[in-house]
Design a protein around this motif. Structure first.
Motif, PDB file in Angstrom:
ATOM      1  N   VAL A 103       5.149  11.397   8.728  1.00 15.89           N
ATOM      2  CA  VAL A 103       3.722  11.591   8.990  1.00 15.89           C
ATOM      3  C   VAL A 103       3.011  10.231   7.995  1.00 15.89           C
ATOM      4  N   GLY A 104       3.815  10.044   6.890  1.00 13.82           N
ATOM      5  CA  GLY A 104       3.193   8.770   6.104  1.00 13.82           C
ATOM      6  C   GLY A 104       3.213   7.651   6.944  1.00 13.82           C
ATOM      7  N   PHE A 105       4.413   7.495   7.752  1.00 15.10           N
ATOM      8  CA  PHE A 105       4.572   6.245   8.529  1.00 15.10           C
ATOM      9  C   PHE A 105       3.353   6.142   9.301  1.00 15.10           C
ATOM     10  N   LEU A 106       3.110   7.127  10.227  1.00 14.86           N
ATOM     11  CA  LEU A 106       2.013   6.765  11.179  1.00 14.86           C
ATOM     12  C   LEU A 106       0.727   6.938  10.315  1.00 14.86           C
ATOM     13  N   GLY A 107       0.485   7.744   9.430  1.00 10.58           N
ATOM     14  CA  GLY A 107      -0.516   7.251   8.586  1.00 10.58           C
ATOM     15  C   GLY A 107      -0.944   6.191   8.122  1.00 10.58           C
ATOM     16  N   TYR A 108       0.034   5.449   7.471  1.00  9.93           N
ATOM     17  CA  TYR A 108      -0.305   4.088   7.069  1.00  9.93           C
ATOM     18  C   TYR A 108      -0.651   3.222   8.198  1.00  9.93           C
ATOM     19  N   LYS A 109      -0.023   3.383   9.636  1.00 10.72           N
ATOM     20  CA  LYS A 109      -0.653   2.740  10.646  1.00 10.72           C
ATOM     21  C   LYS A 109      -2.120   2.934  11.028  1.00 10.72           C
ATOM     22  N   THR A 147       9.075  22.114   4.537  1.00 12.50           N
ATOM     23  CA  THR A 147       8.051  21.464   3.681  1.00 12.50           C
ATOM     24  C   THR A 147       8.623  19.985   3.454  1.00 12.50           C
ATOM     25  N   GLY A 148       7.683  18.804   4.023  1.00 10.67           N
ATOM     26  CA  GLY A 148       8.133  17.626   3.765  1.00 10.67           C
ATOM     27  C   GLY A 148       6.985  16.866   2.985  1.00 10.67           C
ATOM     28  N   VAL A 149       7.733  16.078   1.849  1.00 13.11           N
ATOM     29  CA  VAL A 149       6.684  15.239   1.088  1.00 13.11           C
ATOM     30  C   VAL A 149       7.271  13.680   1.045  1.00 13.11           C
ATOM     31  N   ALA A 150       6.502  12.799   1.362  1.00 15.29           N
ATOM     32  CA  ALA A 150       7.231  11.399   1.309  1.00 15.29           C
ATOM     33  C   ALA A 150       6.371  10.592   0.585  1.00 15.29           C
ATOM     34  N   LEU A 151       6.766   9.259   0.064  1.00 14.79           N
ATOM     35  CA  LEU A 151       6.287   8.477  -0.352  1.00 14.79           C
ATOM     36  C   LEU A 151       6.485   7.058   0.554  1.00 14.79           C
ATOM     37  N   LEU A 152       5.548   6.255   0.959  1.00 16.12           N
ATOM     38  CA  LEU A 152       5.993   5.147   1.645  1.00 16.12           C
ATOM     39  C   LEU A 152       5.309   3.814   1.015  1.00 16.12           C
ATOM     40  N   GLY A 153       5.790   2.669   0.939  1.00 16.66           N
ATOM     41  CA  GLY A 153       5.250   1.449   0.262  1.00 16.66           C
ATOM     42  C   GLY A 153       5.322   0.509   1.627  1.00 16.66           C
ATOM     43  N   ASP A 154       4.014   0.163   2.172  1.00 15.77           N
ATOM     44  CA  ASP A 154       3.644  -0.764   3.255  1.00 15.77           C
ATOM     45  C   ASP A 154       4.668  -0.352   4.438  1.00 15.77           C
ATOM     46  N   GLY A 155       4.778   1.230   4.562  1.00 16.40           N
ATOM     47  CA  GLY A 155       5.325   1.712   5.711  1.00 16.40           C
ATOM     48  C   GLY A 155       6.850   1.761   5.508  1.00 16.40           C
ATOM     49  N   MET A 175       0.881  -1.172   0.097  1.00 17.87           N
ATOM     50  CA  MET A 175       0.095   0.017   0.042  1.00 17.87           C
ATOM     51  C   MET A 175       0.794   1.193   0.010  1.00 17.87           C
ATOM     52  N   ILE A 176       0.699   2.033  -1.029  1.00 14.06           N
ATOM     53  CA  ILE A 176       1.491   3.432  -0.938  1.00 14.06           C
ATOM     54  C   ILE A 176       0.833   4.516  -0.440  1.00 14.06           C
ATOM     55  N   VAL A 177       1.385   5.180   0.460  1.00 18.40           N
ATOM     56  CA  VAL A 177       0.989   6.277   1.257  1.00 18.40           C
ATOM     57  C   VAL A 177       1.533   7.525   0.855  1.00 18.40           C
ATOM     58  N   LEU A 178       1.045   8.733   0.687  1.00 17.91           N
ATOM     59  CA  LEU A 178       1.919  10.007   0.620  1.00 17.91           C
ATOM     60  C   LEU A 178       1.754  10.723   1.989  1.00 17.91           C
TER      61      LEU A 178
END
Ligand code: KG4
Ligand code: ZN
Length: 325
Positions: A299-305, A13-21, A1-4
């Motif tokens: 932010v993406g890491f916690l968002g994924y959780k 300004t922070g922008v990250a993409l995470l795949g399965d955390g 699952m990819i989360v922005l």
């Protein structure tokens, strides 16, 4: 699952993409324009976010060669922070979420810091302690479970990072103060000045007295002395500021009998803090350096959780500059 993951609460300004955390891409733009003002100018910060956010998001997609349609969630900081800065990220996230038809996940910035060490390291089982030390916050928190927090102590006045910033401005080293004070401290004698180690009752923190003490010493120096003793001031101040954190960590461990500590926020990059923690009989973990300052990955890491737990936000979500845990 990819989360922005999007972060615009202050001057990064922070922008990250995470795949399965797991972090696939983490872009941080630190707004250096504020250094000439000696602190963050809110109006300029929000303009800078507006100019950068879309460009950085497009770059992030391009870097890992995915399309916006490939993401399954958008996590964004909705507080605490500067309201106009928060609104830039939040409204951008809402627009993207609505147009792509994917979940919006509002993230508490403080909670994102607390979990940031676990982006790359094994997550502690709860309970564990969290020492959150940034430019806006200084707290010791007991984490009893996912999203179950008990704040054991907080600052009564300035945050730890804020005191680095204020002392740095005072002695003419600019903003942000933490990294530059640390650099100068490396050349100085930490015993040159006997600045008071702040130790208010219990697990609370206080940094305004220490800052004032530096101010008085500095005020009484000749111009020449100010120049040749600058590294000594930085080292002596840093020693007192970090020692105060260590006193509280030791006390928290003693009071709670919990000796696993997650350390996070901008000040967690400080090497004296890290070597001092090494000398304690505790288990501690801090984020990799790219995740210490404000960033979209946390932010993406916690968002994924949260998304995995079925938690998402609706479009009524408001920016909350005073959000707490
Ligand atoms: O977590 P962060 O990026 O933003 C907030 O949420 O506030 O933390 C920024 C703060 C600034 O006050 C900065 O001076 C401090 O972290 N900082 C440091 C160091 N690097 C950044 N303080 C001490 N030592 C450092 N190496
Ligand atoms: Zn932060």
């Amino acid at each position: 699952m990819i989360v922005l993951g999007l972060e615009t609460s202050c001057d990064e300004t922070g922008v990250a993409l995470l795949g399965d955390g797991k972090v696939l891409c983490n872009k941080i733009y630190s707004q250096e324009v504020h250094s000439k003002f000696g602190g963050v100018v809110p109006e300029i910060a929000s303009r800078e976010h507006t100019e950068r956010l879309l460009v950085m998001t497009k770059d992030a997609f391009k870097n890992i060669k995915i399309m916006p349609e490939d993401i399954e969630g958008i996590a964004v900081t909705y507080g605490p922070g500067l309201v106009c800065s928060l609104l830039i990220g939040l409204n951008f996230a809402k627009g993207l979420s609505l147009s792509l038809g994917i979940p919006l996940i509002g993230v508490n910035h403080l909670e994102a810091h607390i979990y940031s060490p676990f982006i790359t390291k094994d997550e502690y089982t709860s309970p564990f302690l969290s020492l959150l030390v940034s430019g806006g916050h200084t707290s010791i928190v007991m984490v009893n479970g996912f999203r179950s927090y008990e704040v054991l102590g907080s600052t009564l006045d300035d945050a730890c990072g804020e005191s680095f910033d204020k002392v740095s401005k005072l002695i003419g080293l600019g903003y942000p103060g933490g990294p530059v004070i640390e650099r100068f401290a490396g050349e100085g004698n930490e015993d040159a000045f006997d600045f008071p180690v702040p130790d208010p009752e219990g697990l609370n923190f206080s940094y305004s007295g220490l800052k004032t003490s530096v101010l008085y010493s500095y005020r009484d120096m000749s111009q020449e002395e100010r120049i040749y003793r600058i590294a000594d001031i930085a080292a002596s101040f840093q020693k007192a500021a970090i020692r105060s954190l260590i006193i509280k960590v030791k006390r928290a461990v003693k009071l709670t009998n919990v000796n696993r500590i997650s350390v996070s926020g901008g000040v967690s990059a400080n090497k004296l803090l890290r070597t001092s923690l090494d000398k304690l009989d505790v288990d501690w973990v801090a984020p990799d350096s790219e995740f210490t300052v404000d960033n979209g990955a946390m932010v993406g890491f916690l968002g994924y959780k949260l998304l995995k737990e079925g938690i998402r936000s609706d479009y009524n979500l408001k920016a909350n500059p005073r959000l707490f845990l």
